[in-house]
Structures are given as structure tokens and as C-alpha cells.
Design a protein around this motif. Structure first.
Motif, PDB file in Angstrom:
ATOM      1  N   MET A   1      84.460  48.317 -11.873  1.00  0.00           N
ATOM      2  CA  MET A   1      84.388  48.110 -10.443  1.00  0.00           C
ATOM      3  C   MET A   1      83.821  49.351  -9.770  1.00  0.00           C
ATOM      4  O   MET A   1      84.201  50.473 -10.083  1.00  0.00           O
ATOM      5  N   PHE A   2      82.921  49.157  -8.847  1.00  0.00           N
ATOM      6  CA  PHE A   2      82.234  50.231  -8.129  1.00  0.00           C
ATOM      7  C   PHE A   2      82.586  50.125  -6.653  1.00  0.00           C
ATOM      8  O   PHE A   2      82.550  49.043  -6.076  1.00  0.00           O
ATOM      9  N   ASP A   3      82.909  51.255  -6.018  1.00  0.00           N
ATOM     10  CA  ASP A   3      83.169  51.252  -4.584  1.00  0.00           C
ATOM     11  C   ASP A   3      82.668  52.560  -3.979  1.00  0.00           C
ATOM     12  O   ASP A   3      82.568  53.576  -4.674  1.00  0.00           O
ATOM     13  N   ILE A   4      82.349  52.502  -2.703  1.00  0.00           N
ATOM     14  CA  ILE A   4      81.965  53.687  -1.947  1.00  0.00           C
ATOM     15  C   ILE A   4      83.060  53.917  -0.925  1.00  0.00           C
ATOM     16  O   ILE A   4      83.361  53.035  -0.119  1.00  0.00           O
ATOM     17  N   ARG A   5      83.667  55.069  -0.965  1.00  0.00           N
ATOM     18  CA  ARG A   5      84.730  55.429  -0.023  1.00  0.00           C
ATOM     19  C   ARG A   5      84.114  56.263   1.090  1.00  0.00           C
ATOM     20  O   ARG A   5      83.431  57.245   0.820  1.00  0.00           O
ATOM     21  N   LEU A   6      84.345  55.835   2.311  1.00  0.00           N
ATOM     22  CA  LEU A   6      83.854  56.545   3.481  1.00  0.00           C
ATOM     23  C   LEU A   6      85.010  56.648   4.457  1.00  0.00           C
ATOM     24  O   LEU A   6      85.468  55.643   4.988  1.00  0.00           O
ATOM     25  N   ASN A   7      85.510  57.849   4.656  1.00  0.00           N
ATOM     26  CA  ASN A   7      86.632  58.078   5.553  1.00  0.00           C
ATOM     27  C   ASN A   7      86.088  58.296   6.964  1.00  0.00           C
ATOM     28  O   ASN A   7      85.678  59.401   7.316  1.00  0.00           O
ATOM     29  N   GLY A 117      75.392  43.674  -8.075  1.00  0.00           N
ATOM     30  CA  GLY A 117      75.920  43.015  -6.878  1.00  0.00           C
ATOM     31  C   GLY A 117      77.120  43.745  -6.302  1.00  0.00           C
ATOM     32  O   GLY A 117      77.261  43.855  -5.081  1.00  0.00           O
ATOM     33  N   ASP A 118      78.001  44.277  -7.159  1.00  0.00           N
ATOM     34  CA  ASP A 118      79.146  45.062  -6.677  1.00  0.00           C
ATOM     35  C   ASP A 118      78.687  46.347  -5.993  1.00  0.00           C
ATOM     36  O   ASP A 118      79.236  46.757  -4.979  1.00  0.00           O
ATOM     37  N   ILE A 119      77.675  46.985  -6.556  1.00  0.00           N
ATOM     38  CA  ILE A 119      77.134  48.208  -5.975  1.00  0.00           C
ATOM     39  C   ILE A 119      76.516  47.900  -4.609  1.00  0.00           C
ATOM     40  O   ILE A 119      76.763  48.607  -3.626  1.00  0.00           O
ATOM     41  N   GLU A 120      75.736  46.817  -4.544  1.00  0.00           N
ATOM     42  CA  GLU A 120      75.103  46.435  -3.279  1.00  0.00           C
ATOM     43  C   GLU A 120      76.145  46.085  -2.214  1.00  0.00           C
ATOM     44  O   GLU A 120      76.009  46.481  -1.049  1.00  0.00           O
ATOM     45  N   ALA A 121      77.191  45.371  -2.595  1.00  0.00           N
ATOM     46  CA  ALA A 121      78.251  45.008  -1.645  1.00  0.00           C
ATOM     47  C   ALA A 121      78.980  46.246  -1.128  1.00  0.00           C
ATOM     48  O   ALA A 121      79.271  46.355   0.068  1.00  0.00           O
ATOM     49  N   ALA A 122      79.249  47.205  -2.016  1.00  0.00           N
ATOM     50  CA  ALA A 122      79.919  48.448  -1.612  1.00  0.00           C
ATOM     51  C   ALA A 122      79.024  49.235  -0.659  1.00  0.00           C
ATOM     52  O   ALA A 122      79.493  49.800   0.332  1.00  0.00           O
ATOM     53  N   TYR A 123      77.737  49.251  -0.940  1.00  0.00           N
ATOM     54  CA  TYR A 123      76.772  49.946  -0.082  1.00  0.00           C
ATOM     55  C   TYR A 123      76.747  49.326   1.312  1.00  0.00           C
ATOM     56  O   TYR A 123      76.841  50.039   2.321  1.00  0.00           O
ATOM     57  N   ARG A 124      76.616  48.010   1.382  1.00  0.00           N
ATOM     58  CA  ARG A 124      76.582  47.332   2.680  1.00  0.00           C
ATOM     59  C   ARG A 124      77.867  47.569   3.467  1.00  0.00           C
ATOM     60  O   ARG A 124      77.837  47.811   4.676  1.00  0.00           O
ATOM     61  N   SER A 125      79.004  47.526   2.795  1.00  0.00           N
ATOM     62  CA  SER A 125      80.287  47.744   3.455  1.00  0.00           C
ATOM     63  C   SER A 125      80.389  49.155   4.029  1.00  0.00           C
ATOM     64  O   SER A 125      80.805  49.350   5.184  1.00  0.00           O
ATOM     65  N   ALA A 126      80.005  50.165   3.252  1.00  0.00           N
ATOM     66  CA  ALA A 126      80.047  51.547   3.729  1.00  0.00           C
ATOM     67  C   ALA A 126      79.085  51.743   4.897  1.00  0.00           C
ATOM     68  O   ALA A 126      79.428  52.403   5.891  1.00  0.00           O
ATOM     69  N   LEU A 127      77.906  51.161   4.795  1.00  0.00           N
ATOM     70  CA  LEU A 127      76.925  51.283   5.867  1.00  0.00           C
ATOM     71  C   LEU A 127      77.432  50.618   7.146  1.00  0.00           C
ATOM     72  O   LEU A 127      77.293  51.179   8.242  1.00  0.00           O
ATOM     73  N   GLU A 128      78.058  49.465   7.027  1.00  0.00           N
ATOM     74  CA  GLU A 128      78.612  48.777   8.202  1.00  0.00           C
ATOM     75  C   GLU A 128      79.724  49.600   8.852  1.00  0.00           C
ATOM     76  O   GLU A 128      79.808  49.665  10.077  1.00  0.00           O
ATOM     77  N   ARG A 129      80.558  50.251   8.047  1.00  0.00           N
ATOM     78  CA  ARG A 129      81.607  51.115   8.613  1.00  0.00           C
ATOM     79  C   ARG A 129      81.003  52.295   9.365  1.00  0.00           C
ATOM     80  O   ARG A 129      81.478  52.670  10.431  1.00  0.00           O
ATOM     81  N   LEU A 130      79.930  52.867   8.808  1.00  0.00           N
ATOM     82  CA  LEU A 130      79.266  53.983   9.466  1.00  0.00           C
ATOM     83  C   LEU A 130      78.588  53.523  10.760  1.00  0.00           C
ATOM     84  O   LEU A 130      78.654  54.207  11.783  1.00  0.00           O
TER      85      LEU A 130
END
Length: 154
Positions: A1-7, A117-130
Motif C-alpha cells: 500500500m502506498f500513501d502520501i502524508r501531508l500535514n 492506481g494506488d500511487i495515483e489516488a494518493a497523489y490526487r488526494s494529497a493534491l486536493e488537500r493542498l
């Protein structure tokens, strides 16, 4: 599982030209943090580098995504795809100078095959939070930069 953490609570901005955002951004690969939990860096630079690496991985090419506050990067390499899901090998590395060898070497910190697909989803989620954070702060120049990143992510 891949995720991008953005605080987002850690984010700060210098709106002078060029716009610069600082804050905590890191990845997790099967629950392990890289380069480390609560890593302070430039989220726009990290996400921009990751977005470019994702584009190359989609094309079946090897690519690197960089962290900018240290000698850390993630290499995405083509891997055997299972069914419809494209897989890539995500290798988290630290470059360092080895005095005894007289050369720069790389140390593998984490290495896993993950779904693109997991990497792309994590990227989109982090970008949306930013983007949401920038909208709350009314940062027009930042939002312009982030919209370009969003368009690149397909």
C-alpha cells in the motif's frame, strides 16, 4: 500500500515571488514512513516531482520522485502487471557519500511492488488537500500552480 502524508496543519507559505510552501510531507509504503514521519520539505516540489514520475510510470518507463530536503528519492520501475492493474516497483532510497569507496552510493530503505492506481489516488488526494488549504488561505498564485499540477495528473 502506498500513501502520501501531508500535514496541512504544518503548512506555511511565503507568497513573495516565487511562491514557496513549507510543511510536512512524506510517503508510506506498507505502513513504513519515508524519508521519515513528519518529514519537513517543500510539498509543491515533492508533489511536482511525484506527478512527473507518475506520468513516466504510466508510459512504462522508470522514473524518480525526489524529496528536496535531503538525499532521498523514490524510484518507480516497471513491474509485472496483474490483470488490468498496472504494477510498479517503488524503491525508497537514500544517496550518501561513502568515504572508503570514494563514491556516492544508494541505500535501499523500502522496496515494494504496488499498484500504480494506488500511487495515483494518493497523489490526487494529497493534491486536493493542498488545494483546499490554499483556497482557505486565499492564495491565488499558489492555486494557479496547484491547478497546473492537477491538470498534469490526468
Amino acid at each position: 500500500m502506498f500513501d502520501i502524508r501531508l500535514n496541512v496543519d504544518s503548512l506555511g507559505i511565503d507568497s513573495s515571488d516565487p511562491t514557496f510552501v513549507t510543511g510536512e510531507v512524506w510517503i508510506t509504503l506498507n505502513g513504513e514512513s519515508f524519508p521519515g514521519g513528519r518529514w519537513a520539505d517543500s510539498p509543491i516540489s515533492v508533489l511536482g516531482s511525484l506527478g512527473s514520475a507518475i506520468e513516466m510510470a504510466r508510459a512504462g518507463e522508470a522514473a524518480d520522485a525526489y524529496f528536496f530536503e535531503g538525499p532521498y528519492f523514490v524510484k518507480f520501475s516497471p513491474a509485472v502487471s496483474s490483470g488490468e492493474a498496472m504494477q510498479v516497483r517503488a524503491t525508497a532510497l537514500r544517496d550518501y557519500w561513502d568515504e572508503s569507496a570514494g563514491e556516492c552510493l544508494g541505500q535501499i530503505i523500502l522496496d515494494e511492488v504496488v499498484s500504480l492506481g494506488d500511487i495515483e489516488a494518493a497523489y490526487r488526494s494529497a493534491l486536493e488537500r493542498l488545494i483546499s488549504w490554499g483556497e482557505r488561505g486565499g492564495e491565488a498564485k499558489l492555486l494557479s500552480i496547484l491547478q497546473r499540477l492537477k491538470c498534469q495528473s490526468g
